[in-house]
Design a protein around this motif. Structure first.
Motif, PDB file in Angstrom:
ATOM      1  N   ARG A 203       0.849  -1.184   0.000  1.00 39.44           N
ATOM      2  CA  ARG A 203       0.000   0.000   0.000  1.00 39.44           C
ATOM      3  C   ARG A 203       0.886   1.235   0.000  1.00 39.44           C
ATOM      4  O   ARG A 203       1.833   1.328   0.736  1.00 39.44           O
TER       5      ARG A 203
ATOM      6  N   GLU B   4      -4.517  -3.366  -2.943  1.00 39.18           N
ATOM      7  CA  GLU B   4      -5.023  -2.259  -2.128  1.00 39.18           C
ATOM      8  C   GLU B   4      -3.987  -1.132  -2.150  1.00 39.18           C
ATOM      9  O   GLU B   4      -2.823  -1.336  -1.813  1.00 39.18           O
TER      10      GLU B   4
ATOM     11  N   ASP C 107      -3.238   3.234  -1.417  1.00 30.33           N
ATOM     12  CA  ASP C 107      -3.662   4.496  -0.815  1.00 30.33           C
ATOM     13  C   ASP C 107      -3.252   5.653  -1.710  1.00 30.33           C
ATOM     14  O   ASP C 107      -2.116   5.705  -2.194  1.00 30.33           O
TER      15      ASP C 107
ATOM     16  N   SER D 212      -8.744   5.085  -0.121  1.00 34.95           N
ATOM     17  CA  SER D 212      -8.542   3.676  -0.456  1.00 34.95           C
ATOM     18  C   SER D 212      -8.938   3.438  -1.908  1.00 34.95           C
ATOM     19  O   SER D 212     -10.029   3.833  -2.343  1.00 34.95           O
TER      20      SER D 212
END
Length: 411
Positions: free
Chosen positions: A28, A59, A61, A71
């Protein structure tokens, strides 16, 4: 009544309506400087909804210029693609509406969910989650328990969230992006495109249940709620979080349901119109994940759109406050005719939609009447209402195949 109220909030004013991360795709990251997030949510959309079907999922950010950490999920290839990660897949960004999150694109089986259908058809799929939703309740310095965290409306989503995600995808893929929005996801796209924000990074946009005007909204509950949000609702909630699971919201909605003009016992139809093609099990999945929080200020802004009949920036209520924020006494209007006339648009709307009413869509189409020939595609589905476009079991054949054909024509 409590259970009814909890279900009701899912569509009230919708428009006014991991156990582990996929190690083969990386960690992330923040978009601005690749900082590692030390405390990511323990379970994300990838693990709960995508990976279990055999898809790769990442996933990620993305940080906005005002410090919100959003997200984003990436599904880079189809389930049966065994040729490895191909960088030339065309990216597609999916943007949800208000009071829901990115799960809205994954409610049905892989054969019926738009995100997975696009992946299986060769697209690099990205799913956005706007500020305030479950996995986007983060900021570099402000805790979501503070009112300051919730000081925004869809103006900021259009001006900051959407451009941040688009820029991140563009920088990662080095390709222009196709876009799919539903409900509020269409509103923020139209507003952003009208100001030419990031449109140079976009290839086309498909807008489902498009929202720009709400003058002909026919749902009694939505109209009543809009009047309350423009009026005394900020006294009850303040300009902070609108938490659909909170006691204040429960009391507010009970009050609305007491109105004799409002039928709270046919919940989905009373808000969205009579949906033709929903599967009960899909609605159950929907109810388990939703509703999501948003800011009260955001709902006030949506209600202003109903009240004023124009698409404008947030009205601070007085001449002095508007001058302070905008330099003019009235909020600036989003001029949708400013959207580049050669930008490919696909609009799909339903004859039974109580939120995106055909008369309001006609007003939007009038704004786009100067669009270049062949660059504006319009689909009218007589039997569809608001939820059919994202939850309908017939949506693949009726809508999604046409979206894919539209993307293919505009590669």
């Amino acid at each position: 009544m409590g259970e009814l109220v909890m279900k009701l909030i899912i569509w009230v004013i919708v428009i006014i309506s991991i156990q582990k991360y996929n190690t083969c795709l990386g960690s992330r990251r923040l978009s601005s400087d690749s900082l590692i997030i030390t405390n990511p949510p323990p379970l994300g959309i990838c693990a709960s909804t995508v990976i279990k079907y055999g898809y790769k999922c990442q996933e990620i950010d993305v940080m906005t210029e005002d410090g919100y950490i959003l997200s984003v999920q990436r599904i880079p290839e189809g389930r049966d693609d065994h040729g490895g990660y191909r960088r030339n897949r065309q990216p597609v960004l999916l943007q949800h509406g208000v009071l829901v999150d990115g799960m809205t694109w994954l409610l049905n089986s892989p054969e019926q969910s738009l995100a997975l259908i696009l992946a299986d058809n060769g697209y690099d799929v990205w799913i956005a989650n706007t500020r305030g939703t479950s996995f986007s309740r983060r900021h570099i310095s402000i805790d979501p328990s503070k009112p300051e965290f919730w000081n925004w409306t869809w103006d900021e989503i259009a001006a900051r969230d959407l451009p941040a995600v688009i820029a991140f995808i563009f920088n990662q893929t080095n390709q222009k992006i196709h876009y799919v929005g539903h409900s509020l996801g269409t509103l923020i796209a139209l507003a952003s495109f009208s100001e030419w924000k990031q449109i140079d990074k976009m290839k086309s946009a498909a807008l489902l249940s498009p929202i720009a005007y709400l003058s002909h909204m026919t749902t009694p509950l939505g109209i009543l709620a809009a009047k309350n949000f423009v009026g005394e609702v900020t006294i009850v909630f303040g300009l902070a979080e609108f938490n659909p699971k909170g006691d204040d919201v429960d009391r507010f909605l009970k009050g609305l349901c007491a109105d004799p003009k409002v039928d709270c016992y046919d919940l989905m139809s009373s808000i969205t119109g009579k949906n033709c093609c929903l599967n009960a099990s899909t609605v159950d999945v929907f109810l388990r994940n939703e509703p999501q929080s948003t800011s009260t200020k955001n709902l006030v802004h949506l209600a202003q759109t109903v009240r004023d009949g124009v698409l404008a920036k947030y009205d601070y209520g007085t001449r002095a406050f508007n001058v302070e924020h905008y330099g003019v006494p009235k909020p600036p209007i989003y001029n949708l005719s400013n959207i580049p006339t050669d930008f490919p648009l696909f609009l799909s709307y339903g004859g039974q939609d109580a939120l995106s009413d055909p008369k309001d869509v006609a007003t939007l189409l009038d704004d786009l009447k100067m669009h270049d020939e062949g660059k504006l595609s319009v689909q009218y589905i007589k039997d569809y209402a608001h939820a059919d476009f994202i939850m309908g079991v017939t949506a693949k054949d009726v809508v999604y195949n046409k979206i894919i054909s539209f993307f293919q024509r505009n590669q």
